[in-house]
Design a protein around this motif. Structure first.
Motif, short mmCIF file in Angstrom:
data_model
loop_
_atom_site.label_atom_id
_atom_site.label_comp_id
_atom_site.label_asym_id
_atom_site.label_seq_id
_atom_site.Cartn_x
_atom_site.Cartn_y
_atom_site.Cartn_z
N THR A 40 4.47 41.07 -26.82
CA THR A 40 3.02 40.86 -26.81
C THR A 40 2.79 39.36 -26.61
OG1 THR A 40 3.04 40.99 -29.37
CG2 THR A 40 2.61 43.01 -27.99
N VAL A 41 3.70 38.57 -27.13
CA VAL A 41 3.43 37.14 -27.07
C VAL A 41 4.00 36.60 -25.88
CG1 VAL A 41 3.90 34.97 -28.19
CG2 VAL A 41 3.40 37.24 -29.46
N GLY A 42 3.24 35.78 -24.97
CA GLY A 42 3.85 35.04 -23.82
C GLY A 42 4.41 33.55 -23.94
N ARG B 243 4.27 28.19 -26.62
CA ARG B 243 4.13 26.67 -26.44
C ARG B 243 2.71 26.14 -27.35
NH1 ARG B 243 0.13 24.45 -23.63
NH2 ARG B 243 -0.33 26.46 -22.35
N LYS B 244 1.83 26.84 -27.24
CA LYS B 244 0.90 26.27 -28.23
C LYS B 244 0.80 26.46 -29.54
CE LYS B 244 -2.54 27.84 -24.63
NZ LYS B 244 -3.75 28.99 -24.11
N ALA B 245 1.47 27.70 -30.14
CA ALA B 245 1.97 27.63 -31.38
C ALA B 245 2.66 26.47 -31.94
CB ALA B 245 2.62 29.09 -31.62
N LEU B 246 3.57 25.84 -31.00
CA LEU B 246 4.60 24.64 -31.36
C LEU B 246 3.67 23.38 -31.23
CD1 LEU B 246 7.87 26.16 -30.41
CD2 LEU B 246 6.96 25.76 -32.50
N GLY B 247 2.40 23.50 -30.83
CA GLY B 247 1.50 22.40 -30.64
C GLY B 247 1.86 21.73 -29.38
N TYR B 248 2.55 22.25 -28.42
CA TYR B 248 2.41 21.49 -27.00
C TYR B 248 1.44 21.58 -26.11
CZ TYR B 248 7.69 20.64 -27.54
OH TYR B 248 8.95 19.86 -27.90
N ILE C 218 4.77 24.12 -15.43
CA ILE C 218 4.71 24.99 -16.62
C ILE C 218 3.72 26.09 -16.17
CG2 ILE C 218 4.17 24.64 -18.99
CD1 ILE C 218 6.72 23.13 -18.50
N GLY C 219 2.62 25.84 -15.64
CA GLY C 219 1.52 26.61 -15.47
C GLY C 219 2.34 27.75 -14.54
N ARG C 220 3.31 27.53 -13.45
CA ARG C 220 3.58 28.55 -12.74
C ARG C 220 4.75 29.56 -13.61
NH1 ARG C 220 3.69 24.33 -8.84
NH2 ARG C 220 5.87 23.97 -9.44
N TRP C 221 5.39 28.96 -14.50
CA TRP C 221 6.14 29.60 -15.49
C TRP C 221 5.34 30.88 -16.19
CZ3 TRP C 221 9.34 25.05 -17.73
CH2 TRP C 221 10.38 24.75 -16.66
N GLU C 222 4.07 30.22 -16.69
CA GLU C 222 3.26 30.96 -17.56
C GLU C 222 2.63 32.00 -17.03
OE1 GLU C 222 0.95 28.00 -19.71
OE2 GLU C 222 2.71 27.30 -20.83
N ALA D 174 8.29 17.99 -36.15
CA ALA D 174 7.01 18.41 -36.12
C ALA D 174 5.88 17.12 -36.02
CB ALA D 174 6.62 19.18 -37.46
N GLY D 175 6.30 16.22 -36.35
CA GLY D 175 5.53 15.02 -36.24
C GLY D 175 5.48 14.49 -34.78
N ILE D 176 6.63 14.55 -34.07
CA ILE D 176 6.51 14.34 -32.50
C ILE D 176 5.61 15.20 -31.88
CG2 ILE D 176 8.15 13.92 -30.57
CD1 ILE D 176 10.36 13.18 -32.41
N ARG D 177 6.00 16.36 -32.28
CA ARG D 177 5.16 17.38 -31.63
C ARG D 177 3.64 17.49 -31.90
NH1 ARG D 177 7.47 21.83 -34.00
NH2 ARG D 177 5.77 22.25 -35.37
N ALA D 178 3.34 16.77 -32.95
CA ALA D 178 1.80 16.55 -33.30
C ALA D 178 0.96 15.54 -32.40
CB ALA D 178 1.64 16.20 -34.82
N LEU D 179 2.04 14.59 -31.98
CA LEU D 179 1.44 13.55 -31.07
C LEU D 179 0.68 14.17 -29.77
CD1 LEU D 179 4.69 11.12 -30.86
CD2 LEU D 179 2.37 10.61 -31.83
N ASN D 180 1.16 15.30 -29.26
CA ASN D 180 0.68 15.91 -28.21
C ASN D 180 -0.69 16.61 -28.68
OD1 ASN D 180 2.92 15.94 -26.19
ND2 ASN D 180 4.04 17.12 -27.52
N MET D 181 -1.11 16.52 -29.74
CA MET D 181 -2.46 17.25 -30.11
C MET D 181 -3.47 16.21 -30.40
SD MET D 181 -0.61 20.06 -32.54
CE MET D 181 -2.31 20.85 -32.57
#
Length: 433
Positions: free
Chosen positions: A14-16, A21-26, A42-46, A425-432
């Motif tokens: 049920t999870v794509g 990606r969004k759950a991990l902050g990307y 990325i969009g084509r994969w999704e 997690a800190g690096i991931r947060a940079l994307n947000m």
């Protein structure tokens, strides 16, 4: 496509991929940078139009903290009403009609920059420190541009310079409007200078197409006024746009043109040696150790130049960062011991008290952390990676943030370590942000 849909139903997932990606902050762009692909890939994969290349599966799985089987499940998730494409391959291949518009524009701009053509482009870029530069004297603009480069170089937050540069460009445009060709030669040189700074600001903010447009204008105007060194430097900066998309052969082609132009410039300036330094990065990206070392050796000849060898503005290469450049190139080529020796030397002999670029220090720290990740040395990763992350947070530098995304892709098996997970997690947060 029907076969993929059937497999999706069999798995009952049920999870794509997008949700993971969004759950991990990307963001799509953040994940694309970490993988070295374009955002639309990325969009084509999704959306189920393509599947990732086999060579990328392990890196994608590591970034999304998945097993390969779990990744396969997610990449087979299709939208509820997928658009049936006209037979594209089920891989991350760029068919001629399937290229991202931004990629097409950037490649077009690269060709224009090398050829020196001047298209009618509108570049929303910036510049001016004060309000009083309306006299229209080219000397005033040149002096102000030089000051702006110093402000840019010292600024911890590069984006803070943007409004000043924007105002300066607007003032220059007003001054150029309606003047004869005989009156505007010096002003054109000032414009070419300023467009390079505008491009630097766009590049640091991850706005690559805007950066490419600025560099095209800088190259074209420089050619028009016969300023070979200024022209060559604009091409070098344009090559960086390709390198950060990992299009190393295209970058090498642009740099070859820059080298030819620089050879016609002022031999007392460091232009041709900066070209060689950046060529080393392109060759390293292509995996050519011999050509890379030859280019680095050529770049080191800058140390033999007497007197003032750069102008502190659009040309700042003085050889002070050769150690870190050599170290970074060895890391690219997998020569970790050689890379670590050079990078530690750069870190030890380039203290903050002497005013180096914060993003340069961030890049060195990140490369040392990457070496630690390749060795599975968690202490080294945490020590250097944490300091680089702090610099990225303090300066909001897109440059350092991009380098840290490369580090994330290398964490792999050590990502489960608590300290590594906190850094990640800190690096991931940079994307947000």
């Amino acid at each position: 496509m029907a076969r993929l849909r059937a497999r999706r139903q069999e798995r009952g997932a049920t999870v794509g991929l997008a949700e993971r990606r969004k759950a991990l902050g990307y963001s799509q762009e953040g994940l694309a940078h970490a993988l070295g692909v374009d955002r639309t890939t990325i969009g084509r994969w999704e959306n189920g139009r393509n599947l990732p290349q086999p060579s990328l599966r392990r890196k994608i799985a590591a970034l999304l903290q998945l097993g390969l089987a779990e990744l396969d499940t997610l990449t087979l998730q299709l939208p509820a009403e997928p658009q049936e494409p006209a037979g594209p391959p089920l891989c991350d291949c760029h068919a001629p009609g399937d290229m991202d518009d931004d990629m097409i524009r950037r490649d077009f701009l690269r060709v224009l920059a090398v050829s020196g053509a001047l298209p009618a482009l509108s570049v929303d870029e910036a510049a001016a420190l004060t309000e009083g530069i309306h006299r229209g004297n080219s000397t005033d603009f040149t002096r102000m541009n030089s000051h702006l480069w110093q402000v840019y170089q010292l600024a911890r937050v590069k984006g803070s310079v943007y409004p000043i540069v924007r105002e300066q460009l607007q003032a220059l445009h007003r001054t150029l409007d309606g003047r004869s060709d005989a009156e505007v030669s010096g002003l054109r040189s000032a414009a070419a200078d300023l467009f390079q700074l505008a491009g630097e600001l766009a590049f640091d903010g991850n706005r690559y197409t805007d950066a490419a447009a600025s560099y095209v204008l800088a190259a074209s105007v420089s050619k028009d006024v016969g300023s070979f060194d200024l022209w060559a430097c604009a091409l070098v900066r344009h090559a960086y746009v390709d390198m950060y998309e990992r299009q190393y052969r295209e970058a090498a082609s642009t740099l070859s043109a820059a080298g030819t132009i620089a050879s016609r410039g002022d031999s007392s300036m460091s232009t041709r040696y900066w070209v060689a330094s950046v060529q080393a990065e392109a060759y390293a990206g292509m995996g050519d150790l011999t050509a890379c070392e030859r280019a680095l050796d050529e770049a080191e000849k800058v140390l033999d130049l007497p007197g003032p060898i750069h102008n502190g503005g659009w040309l700042r290469f003085d050889g002070s960062r050769l150690a870190e450049e050599r170290g970074a190139r060895y890391v690219q080529l997998g020569r970790l011991n050689l890379g670590e020796t050079a990078l530690m030397g750069a870190l030890d002999h380039d203290p903050l008290a002497k005013g180096p670029s914060f993003r340069r220090r961030g890049a060195v720290l990140t490369d040392l952390a990457v070496i630690g990740a390749k060795r599975r040395d968690t202490d080294q990763v945490v020590t250097f990676g944490s300091e680089a992350l702090q610099l990225a947070l303090e300066t909001t530098s897109g440059y350092v943030a991009r380098r840290l995304q490369v580090l994330r892709a290398e964490l792999g098996p050590i990502a489960r370590d608590r300290r590594i997970a906190e850094l990640d997690a800190g690096i991931r947060a940079l994307n947000m942000m």
